[in-house]
Scaffold this motif. Structure first.
Motif, short mmCIF file in Angstrom:
data_model
loop_
_atom_site.label_atom_id
_atom_site.label_comp_id
_atom_site.label_asym_id
_atom_site.label_seq_id
_atom_site.Cartn_x
_atom_site.Cartn_y
_atom_site.Cartn_z
N ALA A 196 0.83 -1.21 0.00
CA ALA A 196 0.00 0.00 0.00
C ALA A 196 0.87 1.26 0.00
N ASN A 197 1.95 1.25 0.80
CA ASN A 197 2.85 2.40 0.82
C ASN A 197 3.55 2.59 -0.53
N GLU A 198 3.93 1.48 -1.16
CA GLU A 198 4.58 1.58 -2.46
C GLU A 198 3.63 2.17 -3.50
N HIS A 199 2.40 1.71 -3.48
CA HIS A 199 1.43 2.17 -4.48
C HIS A 199 1.11 3.66 -4.31
N THR A 200 0.98 4.11 -3.07
CA THR A 200 0.53 5.48 -2.84
C THR A 200 1.67 6.49 -2.75
N VAL A 201 2.89 6.04 -2.37
CA VAL A 201 3.97 6.99 -2.13
C VAL A 201 5.24 6.67 -2.90
N LEU A 202 5.76 5.45 -2.76
CA LEU A 202 7.12 5.16 -3.21
C LEU A 202 7.23 4.86 -4.70
N ASP A 203 6.20 4.33 -5.31
CA ASP A 203 6.23 4.04 -6.75
C ASP A 203 5.52 5.14 -7.54
N THR A 204 5.84 6.37 -7.20
CA THR A 204 5.18 7.50 -7.86
C THR A 204 6.22 8.42 -8.47
N ALA A 205 5.80 9.19 -9.47
CA ALA A 205 6.68 10.17 -10.10
C ALA A 205 7.13 11.24 -9.10
N ALA A 206 6.25 11.59 -8.14
CA ALA A 206 6.60 12.61 -7.15
C ALA A 206 7.77 12.14 -6.28
N PHE A 207 7.78 10.84 -5.90
CA PHE A 207 8.87 10.33 -5.07
C PHE A 207 10.18 10.29 -5.86
N ARG A 208 10.12 9.90 -7.14
CA ARG A 208 11.33 9.88 -7.96
C ARG A 208 11.88 11.30 -8.16
N ALA A 209 10.99 12.26 -8.32
CA ALA A 209 11.44 13.66 -8.43
C ALA A 209 12.07 14.13 -7.12
N LEU A 210 11.51 13.68 -6.00
CA LEU A 210 12.06 14.03 -4.69
C LEU A 210 13.47 13.48 -4.53
N LEU A 211 13.70 12.26 -4.99
CA LEU A 211 15.04 11.68 -4.91
C LEU A 211 16.04 12.51 -5.72
N LEU A 212 15.64 12.92 -6.91
CA LEU A 212 16.53 13.73 -7.75
C LEU A 212 16.81 15.08 -7.10
N ARG A 213 15.80 15.68 -6.53
CA ARG A 213 15.95 17.01 -5.93
C ARG A 213 16.86 16.97 -4.70
N THR A 214 16.77 15.93 -3.92
CA THR A 214 17.56 15.84 -2.68
C THR A 214 18.88 15.11 -2.88
N GLY A 215 19.08 14.46 -4.03
CA GLY A 215 20.30 13.68 -4.25
C GLY A 215 20.34 12.40 -3.43
N ALA A 216 19.19 11.91 -3.01
CA ALA A 216 19.14 10.72 -2.16
C ALA A 216 19.11 9.45 -3.00
N VAL A 217 19.52 8.37 -2.40
CA VAL A 217 19.49 7.04 -3.02
C VAL A 217 18.39 6.23 -2.37
N TYR A 218 17.59 5.56 -3.20
CA TYR A 218 16.51 4.69 -2.72
C TYR A 218 17.05 3.26 -2.66
N MET A 219 17.18 2.73 -1.45
CA MET A 219 17.73 1.39 -1.23
C MET A 219 16.64 0.50 -0.67
N LYS A 220 16.47 -0.68 -1.29
CA LYS A 220 15.37 -1.56 -0.90
C LYS A 220 15.91 -2.94 -0.51
N GLY A 221 15.40 -3.46 0.60
CA GLY A 221 15.70 -4.82 1.04
C GLY A 221 14.46 -5.67 0.98
N ASP A 222 14.55 -6.87 0.39
CA ASP A 222 13.40 -7.75 0.19
C ASP A 222 13.43 -8.88 1.22
N TRP A 223 12.42 -8.91 2.10
CA TRP A 223 12.34 -9.91 3.17
C TRP A 223 11.24 -10.93 2.87
N THR A 224 10.91 -11.12 1.57
CA THR A 224 9.90 -12.11 1.22
C THR A 224 10.32 -13.49 1.71
N ASP A 225 11.58 -13.83 1.52
CA ASP A 225 12.17 -15.02 2.12
C ASP A 225 13.04 -14.59 3.29
#
Length: 729
Positions: free
Chosen positions: A649-678
């Motif tokens: 739900a968080n990915e759909h509404t916030v993290l997988d959006t054009a606004a979040f990608r623009a925010l990363l570019l504006r702040t120079g931040a790196v988006y790092m993801k860890g997958d705990w499915t297993d």
């Protein structure tokens, strides 16, 4: 609840569901996913030759797309050895983003180091430190790596042994820490290098490094503390490779490198050092098996430095953690948070399928106040019993060293497949295609009421099981407290969560004014019940999708076979209703056939996951996080899982959006993801470091260093924008 639904659980495989939960929690942990990078010892193969008196010759074989820094090579001699100035060839000019103008080497490099030894010295011992990088995606630089060389000195006056002689073979035996193809097995000290460090006083990390073709036995490894009275060691073994061994049969082994987190239990007051003794055994694949080796490691708890007497292990810098810990919350505050979190959990999408059953039960409870109270009490008993069982299981397995938390039972394919079938069976019952619990005749109102209570109890159990993929507001802090608190306090928190989840049903059952507001029962309820079956089918489809991500297409094939046998079971169950027992015997056989493919799910290997298609996402690793933080880059860390509904739900509404990608570019931040499915010990260690009972976990690391900021489990765009903007200052 209607007669169909009320008698639903009397014949459903309730015991099978409980056994599935327990079996899933007891399964061994799974391996981490591979990012495609070579281990440092495979990327840079070092061999050494001390056959010429007074000169040590070194040779590095460098894998394609990797390079070594000239200026990062260092040598540390042991006692009795004096080294001269090393001679290197000229390297390639290279401008490094962090080190400036440097020289690097590709493909291979030869160097020589003059030395002298004290009288009586028979072996040349020294540490060789080097550092290099991978120059194509994923572009990373390894931490400095140290190899310890222990080479026999040639007799005085000899230039070298004649090729092919016994002397040459002995020189070859001790000449290389990574021969990578020699027919002569390495000395045990070079074949199995062991390092240790303290991440904090209660958490150690052991690392075995082996050249290609060598492996270590898991079950032949023992750990012991000298003068460790009152202390316990709890290793958290990652999943290894299954091997049919001629000595021990089917065993688990580790190739190349093994990182073993070890928890230290007990009172460490006044202790600044620990002496850890470990015995282990390993083999050269297809060759020599070494006898059991025992090594002692002196671990500095005060400064968290590498163990003395062993190769220095360049461990990633642990991210600073905020001083706020889970036990700074009082027990009463944790209980209130748990009660509120359980109440909000009723509104989360993961509980929606069970709300279908609860809705019908709520409407039918309007028949009488006594029946409403019976519904409420039976449902609450199922919820509380399930929360207590889940809490006991998690706490027991965590105390045994397993990295478990809220929702981790859905990391197990066996449970995911079993839940999908249960959802399918419940949906078929609500659609009116099968009726569970119908008796051969009217055996009395008491027995009918008894079946209705069983149905309510089972509904409570199912609500807890399917609620685990969600983390509601307030729940994170309460669960974090529970996982760090004494067992009695932790169980009180789990009971409070259960009371919160059951509270709406209890209020309807015991507050007549609320019950009177419910619609009156009627024929329309049968249509409603059939419509509410479709959320159950959707839940089964979602669980199948989770299973596909965990174990691939083979798992879906097994699940479909099991679903066919389940359909056969239910069809014959309906056909044989009211007939003699012998006619109904095939029902048990078909039910057994349904369970067989589920067993196959637990045997499937974890598939190798494809690389991230989204180039804007960096896969989590402690080394990469330390590298980004050292370079002054703000980092947004997202710990997620496919089965975590809140995460999606968080990915759909916030993290997988054009606004979040623009925010990363504006702040120079790196988006790092860890997958705990297993199950992943590396991610589990990060969750534990931030006192998180499970996923989602979001941590923002600022540009200038300092502690990471932990965000709430439910994100908003404004909250994330504010956190990243502050981190980029």
């Amino acid at each position: 609840m209607c007669p169909i639904t009320g008698r639903l659980a009397a014949r459903l495989p309730f015991l099978m569901l409980v056994l599935l939960c327990l079996a899933a929690l007891a399964q061994p942990l799974c391996a981490q996913e591979d990012d495609g990078l070579l281990p440092v010892t495979a990327a840079y193969r070092l061999s050494a030759d001390a056959s010429t008196p007074g000169v040590l010759k070194l040779h590095w074989e460098i894998a394609p797309d990797y390079y070594l820094y000239r200026g990062r090579m260092k040598f540390k001699p042991a006692e009795g050895v004096t080294l001269g100035e090393a001679a290197f060839p000229d390297g390639e000019r290279h401008h490094d983003e962090y080190l400036g103008d440097v020289e690097i080497y590709h493909h291979a490099i030869d160097a020589s180091v003059p030395y002298t030894v004290a009288p009586g010295t028979t072996r040349l011992r020294l540490g060789v430190q080097f550092q290099g990088c991978h120059e194509v995606d994923p572009k990373i630089c390894y931490p400095p790596h140290t190899e310890q060389l222990d080479l026999p000195l040639p007799p005085t006056g000899t230039v070298g042994a004649r090729p092919g002689s016994l002397g040459a073979a002995l020189q070859q035996l001790g000449s290389s820490s990574r021969t990578g193809g020699s027919d002569v097995p390495l000395p045990a000290e070079q074949a199995f290098r062991l390092d240790a460090l303290a991440q904090d006083p209660h958490h150690l990390l052991l690392r075995w490094t082996m050249p290609p073709g060598y492996y270590l036995y898991r079950d032949q490894t023992k750990l012991h503390l000298r003068d460790g009275r009152g202390l316990t060691l709890t290793p958290r073994w990652p999943a290894g490779t299954r091997k049919d061994d001629p000595h021990f049969g089917s065993v688990t082994v580790y190739f190349n490198e093994l990182d073993l987190p070890v928890a230290v239990g007990g009172d460490l007051a006044g202790r600044t050092r620990l002496t850890l003794e470990t015995s282990f055994q390993g083999c050269e694949d297809g060759g020599l098996c070494y006898p059991v080796m025992t090594r002692a490691l002196d671990v500095d708890l005060a400064n968290a430095t590498p163990a003395t007497g062993t190769p220095a292990m360049a461990a990633p810098e642990a991210p600073p953690v905020s001083a706020q810990g889970p036990l700074q919350t009082s027990l009463w505050a944790a209980l209130l948070l748990a009660l509120g979190g359980g109440l909000v959990l009723n509104l989360m999408p993961c509980v929606l399928p069970v709300l279908s059953i609860k809705a019908v039960g709520l409407l039918e409870s309007g028949e009488s106040p006594a029946r409403a109270r019976a519904h409420a009490l039976a449902y609450t008993a199922g919820v509380l019993a399930s929360f207590v069982a889940l809490g006991l299981g998690i706490l027991a397995l965590r105390s045994a060293g397993h990295a478990l938390g809220w929702g981790t039972q859905l990391q197990q394919p066996l449970l995911v497949g079993g839940l999908a079938l249960v959802m399918l069976a419940v949906g078929l019952s609500m659609s009116g295609l099968v009726q569970f619990g119908a008796s051969l005749g009217n055996t009395g109102a008491g027995l009918a009421a008894r079946g209705g209570a069983a149905g309510d109890f089972f509904t409570g159990v199912l609500a807890v099981v399917v609620a685990s993929p969600c983390t509601a507001p307030f729940m994170g802090s309460a669960l974090a407290y529970a996982f760090a608190a004494p067992a009695a306090s932790a169980l009180m928190v789990f009971v409070a969560l259960g009371l919160g989840l059951a509270l709406p049903f209890l209020m309807v059952g015991f507050v007549p004014a609320l019950a009177r507001r419910l619609p009156r029962p009627g024929r329309w309820m049968e249509t409603l019940k059939q419509l509410l079956a479709f959320p159950m089918y959707l839940s089964a489809a979602w669980l199948a999708w989770v299973l596909a991500n965990q174990r691939g297409a083979d798992a879906i094939g097994l699940l479909l076979v099991s679903a066919v046998f389940l359909a056969l079971t239910l069809w014959w169950f309906e056909r044989s209703r009211g007939r003699a027992g012998l006619v109904r015997a095939p029902v048990l056989l078909a039910l057994l056939a349904t369970a067989v493919p589920l067993y196959g799910l637990a045997q499937l290997p974890t598939p190798v996951r494809a690389a991230q298609a989204d180039t804007g996402v960096v896969a989590y690793s402690p080394e990469k996080l330390a590298e980004l933080r050292a370079s002054g880059t703000p980092v947004f860390v997202d710990m997620t899982a496919d089965w975590c509904v809140t995460c999606k739900a968080n990915e759909h509404t916030v993290l997988d959006t054009a606004a979040f990608r623009a925010l990363l570019l504006r702040t120079g931040a790196v988006y790092m993801k860890g997958d705990w499915t297993d199950v992943n010990p590396t991610i589990a260690a990060f969750l534990e470091q931030y006192h998180s009972p499970g996923v989602p976990l979001y941590v923002v690391f600022p540009r200038g260093g300092g502690a990471g900021r932990k965000l709430p489990t439910v994100l908003t765009s404004s909250l994330v924008a504010r956190a990243l903007t502050e981190a980029a200052r």
